[in-house]
Design a protein around this motif. Structure first.
Motif, PDB file in Angstrom:
ATOM      1  N   VAL A 125       6.861  -0.332   7.500  1.00 41.12           N
ATOM      2  CA  VAL A 125       6.589   0.980   6.909  1.00 41.12           C
ATOM      3  C   VAL A 125       7.885   1.513   6.315  1.00 41.12           C
ATOM      4  N   VAL A 150       3.516  -0.872   3.996  1.00 40.62           N
ATOM      5  CA  VAL A 150       2.995   0.469   3.739  1.00 40.62           C
ATOM      6  C   VAL A 150       4.165   1.365   3.359  1.00 40.62           C
ATOM      7  N   LEU A 181       0.846  -1.188   0.000  1.00 42.56           N
ATOM      8  CA  LEU A 181       0.000   0.000   0.000  1.00 42.56           C
ATOM      9  C   LEU A 181       0.879   1.235   0.000  1.00 42.56           C
ATOM     10  N   TRP A 230       2.565  -2.998  10.418  1.00 39.21           N
ATOM     11  CA  TRP A 230       3.095  -3.384   9.119  1.00 39.21           C
ATOM     12  C   TRP A 230       4.500  -2.815   9.001  1.00 39.21           C
ATOM     13  N   LEU A 245      -5.259   5.793   6.189  1.00 42.81           N
ATOM     14  CA  LEU A 245      -4.277   4.797   5.749  1.00 42.81           C
ATOM     15  C   LEU A 245      -4.359   3.529   6.584  1.00 42.81           C
ATOM     16  N   ALA A 261      -5.115   0.002   4.960  1.00 44.29           N
ATOM     17  CA  ALA A 261      -4.177  -1.117   5.134  1.00 44.29           C
ATOM     18  C   ALA A 261      -4.894  -2.332   5.710  1.00 44.29           C
ATOM     19  N   ALA A 311      -2.927  -5.131   3.613  1.00 50.18           N
ATOM     20  CA  ALA A 311      -1.594  -4.730   3.171  1.00 50.18           C
ATOM     21  C   ALA A 311      -0.521  -5.465   3.961  1.00 50.18           C
TER      22      ALA A 311
END
Length: 153
Positions: A149, A121, A20, A147, A109, A113, A118
């Motif tokens: 990032v 990210v 994402l 996640w 976001l 996600a 996701a």
């Protein structure tokens, strides 16, 4: 000893299936999109491009055409992304989808996600000077710890 998992799916075993990227038209978000596209292409992952339309209740109360403006921004972003994808056809193929969510950038976001499942990210670094002290969307996403990032300068 019992191992606790806060997520339903396992990350990192077969590589990401969905990457994402948050986009808002800023230079850093466009660089983040290009970076995420390269990752998605190499990993054969789906690139989920997300624009979070701000909800400005005060502006709407004053009669400002907020929704029409943010809709136009979303349409322009989709057009830009489609044109870039068309130029690259034949050089490399990329699976991508464009999504819009409403709300503040961080919560939009996070919702995206979660809904899009996701695996990673990608966001652009904030271009606002005050964010160095107060905290940016990127910092909040990293602190959420849900996640991997990547922050693109």
């Amino acid at each position: 000893m019992t191992e606790q998992h806060s997520h339903q799916f396992e990350r990192g075993t077969d590589g990401p299936k969905v990457i994402l990227v948050g986009v808002d038209g800023s230079d850093t978000s466009m660089r983040a999109t290009a970076y995420a596209a390269g990752l998605a292409r190499r990993q054969k992952a789906l690139l989920a491009i997300v624009y979070v339309q701000p909800v400005m209740a005060a502006g709407a109360a004053l009669g400002a055409p907020v929704a029409a403006t943010t809709d136009a921004i979303a349409e322009n972003l989709v057009t830009e992304i489609r044109e870039a994808t068309e130029r690259l056809k034949g050089i490399f193929e990329l699976r991508w989808e464009f999504h819009t969510f409403r709300g503040d950038p961080y919560n939009g976001l996070v919702k995206a996600a979660d809904e899009l499942k996701a695996d990673a990210v990608v966001v652009g670094a904030s271009e606002q000077a005050g964010h160095r002290f107060v905290g940016s969307v990127a910092i909040k996403l990293v602190k959420a710890g849900r996640w991997p990032v990547t922050v693109v300068p």
